[in-house]
Design an enzyme around this catalytic site. Structure first.
Site, PDB file in Angstrom:
ATOM      1  N   ARG A 103       0.675  -1.281  -0.078  1.00 13.09           N
ATOM      2  CA  ARG A 103       0.001   0.083   0.084  1.00 13.09           C
ATOM      3  C   ARG A 103       0.789   1.261  -0.041  1.00 13.09           C
ATOM      4  NH1 ARG A 103      -5.234   1.395   3.399  1.00 13.09           N
ATOM      5  NH2 ARG A 103      -6.166   0.117   1.841  1.00 13.09           N
ATOM      6  N   HIS A 130      -7.380   0.735  -6.223  1.00 10.37           N
ATOM      7  CA  HIS A 130      -7.434  -0.311  -5.346  1.00 10.37           C
ATOM      8  C   HIS A 130      -8.208  -1.508  -5.633  1.00 10.37           C
ATOM      9  CE1 HIS A 130      -7.672  -1.314  -1.311  1.00 10.37           C
ATOM     10  NE2 HIS A 130      -8.669  -0.586  -0.831  1.00 10.37           N
ATOM     11  N   GLN A 133     -10.245  -3.961  -3.441  1.00 15.69           N
ATOM     12  CA  GLN A 133     -11.360  -3.580  -2.760  1.00 15.69           C
ATOM     13  C   GLN A 133     -12.456  -3.545  -3.730  1.00 15.69           C
ATOM     14  OE1 GLN A 133     -12.223  -1.572   0.331  1.00 15.69           O
ATOM     15  NE2 GLN A 133     -14.120  -1.981  -0.437  1.00 15.69           N
ATOM     16  N   ASP A 222     -17.096   7.064  -1.544  1.00 17.28           N
ATOM     17  CA  ASP A 222     -16.069   6.909  -0.825  1.00 17.28           C
ATOM     18  C   ASP A 222     -15.477   8.397  -0.207  1.00 17.28           C
ATOM     19  OD1 ASP A 222     -13.367   6.215   0.190  1.00 17.28           O
ATOM     20  OD2 ASP A 222     -12.541   6.404  -1.887  1.00 17.28           O
ATOM     21  N   CYS A 262     -16.534   1.822   0.483  1.00 14.01           N
ATOM     22  CA  CYS A 262     -15.033   0.891   0.814  1.00 14.01           C
ATOM     23  C   CYS A 262     -14.798   1.373   2.458  1.00 14.01           C
ATOM     24  CB  CYS A 262     -14.222   1.254  -0.140  1.00 14.01           C
ATOM     25  SG  CYS A 262     -13.635   3.001   0.031  1.00 14.01           S
ATOM     26  N   ARG A 290     -13.655  -8.541   1.933  1.00 11.19           N
ATOM     27  CA  ARG A 290     -12.430  -8.214   1.567  1.00 11.19           C
ATOM     28  C   ARG A 290     -11.423  -9.614   2.088  1.00 11.19           C
ATOM     29  NH1 ARG A 290     -10.239  -3.110   1.654  1.00 11.19           N
ATOM     30  NH2 ARG A 290      -8.193  -4.161   1.117  1.00 11.19           N
TER      31      ARG A 290
END
Ligand code: CP
Ligand code: NVA
Length: 302
Positions: A103, A130, A133, A222, A262, A290
């Site tokens: 990340r 991402h 996700q 988001d 998310c 996830r």
């Protein structure tokens, strides 16, 4: 040859199907309390240049459940944080580990890491994408709606990493994608142009959130301020104030629409409390998935 997961765009139809099948099976096994140590003795390094709750926990727990281990590597505490090159880090870590999850800020850094590593590299979020996700989100839509085929997904808010990965998903899968972003905060133009040409059900960009939300099967949002943009927070709050999933916006979507985020969420900003905590919201199931989807990815790549 080793395979990486750096973006959704690089996946083919068969890859998606393989992930869904595996994720569903792994989820079932876990719910039944059955052990499944398919990655016994395997190790995953997890390099974090940014904060995380879900990504860290789900990858770490996922590796544990599959019989392997995950190492949390905060780059500030490693030599990467003191200037060791990506090339050296990638080549050397490949001798210790079976996979790496990263990340970080620049997508180019993850790509460079993958070029030098001889083990699979997974993108755990960059400024641009991402993928883990959105793969989990697609799986959640499949669970809730039976299929995502020809459904309308409306993304409301910032044209950020999440939006870009949705756009790539729409280039690969038959989902109709509508985005509503303020002027100047649209998704990456290059990605949009490339993917819009390939999207079988279309990708449409609006300024008006009500237009994007009309008849949507999925309402998605988001944060307005992503990690690394903290200095812009005050300004963004003003610019994005009409880009909130609230009751009125939900009223534009289909009656049985689901609401996704998310997470982490900011109630009263990109989504109101009554909506995220209301009956249409699936955000906690979405977060759970996830774990299952990433375990599938780990099994496939490692
Ligand atoms: N959605 C997500 O990636 O959450 P974290 O930032 O907590 O990992
Ligand atoms: N767009 C957000 C996603 C967090 C999971 C960020 O990059 O901070």
């Amino acid at each position: 040859m080793k395979k990486d997961l750096l973006s959704i765009y690089e996946l083919e139809t068969a890859d998606f199907d393989r992930i869904w099948k595996k994720a569903a099976r792994l989820k079932k096994l876990l719910k039944e309390g059955k052990e499944h140590a398919s990655l016994k003795g395997k190790t995953l390094g997890m390099i974090f240049d940014k904060s995380s709750t879900r990504t860290r926990i789900s990858f770490e727990v996922g590796m544990y459940q599959l019989g392997g281990i995950a190492l949390f590597l905060n780059s500030r505490d490693t030599q990467i944080g003191r200037g060791e090159t990506i090339a050296d880090s990638a080549r050397m870590m490949s001798r210790y580990l079976n996979g790496i999850m990263i990340r970080t800020f620049a997508q180019a850094s993850v790509e460079e890491f993958a070029r030098y590593a001889t083990i699979p590299v997974i993108n755990g979020l960059t400024d641009l994408f991402h993928p883990c996700q959105i793969l989990s989100d697609l799986f959640t839509i499949k669970e809730k709606k039976g299929s995502y085929e020809r459904l309308k997904v409306a993304y409301i808010g910032d044209g950020n990493n999440i939006a870009n990965s949705w756009i790539e998903a729409a280039a690969r899968l038959p989902i109709q994608l509508a985005l509503a972003c303020p002027k100047g905060y649209e998704p990456n133009r290059e990605i949009m142009t490339k993917c819009a040409k390939q999207a079988s059900e279309g990708i449409t960009l609006y300024n008006d959130p009500l237009e994007a939300a009309r008849n949507a099967d999925v309402l998605y949002t988001d944060v307005w301020t992503s990690m690394g943009q903290e200095a812009e927070d005050k300004e963004r709050k003003k610019i994005f104030k009409n880009y909130s999933i609230n009751k009125k916006l939900l009223g534009e979507a289909k009656k049985d629409a689901i609401v996704m985020h998310c997470l982490p969420a900011h109630r009263g900003e990109e989504i109101t409390a009554d909506v995220i905590d209301g009956p249409h919201s699936v955000v906690i199931d979405e977060a759970e998935n996830r774990l299952h989807v990433q375990k599938a990815i780990l099994e496939i790549l490692l």
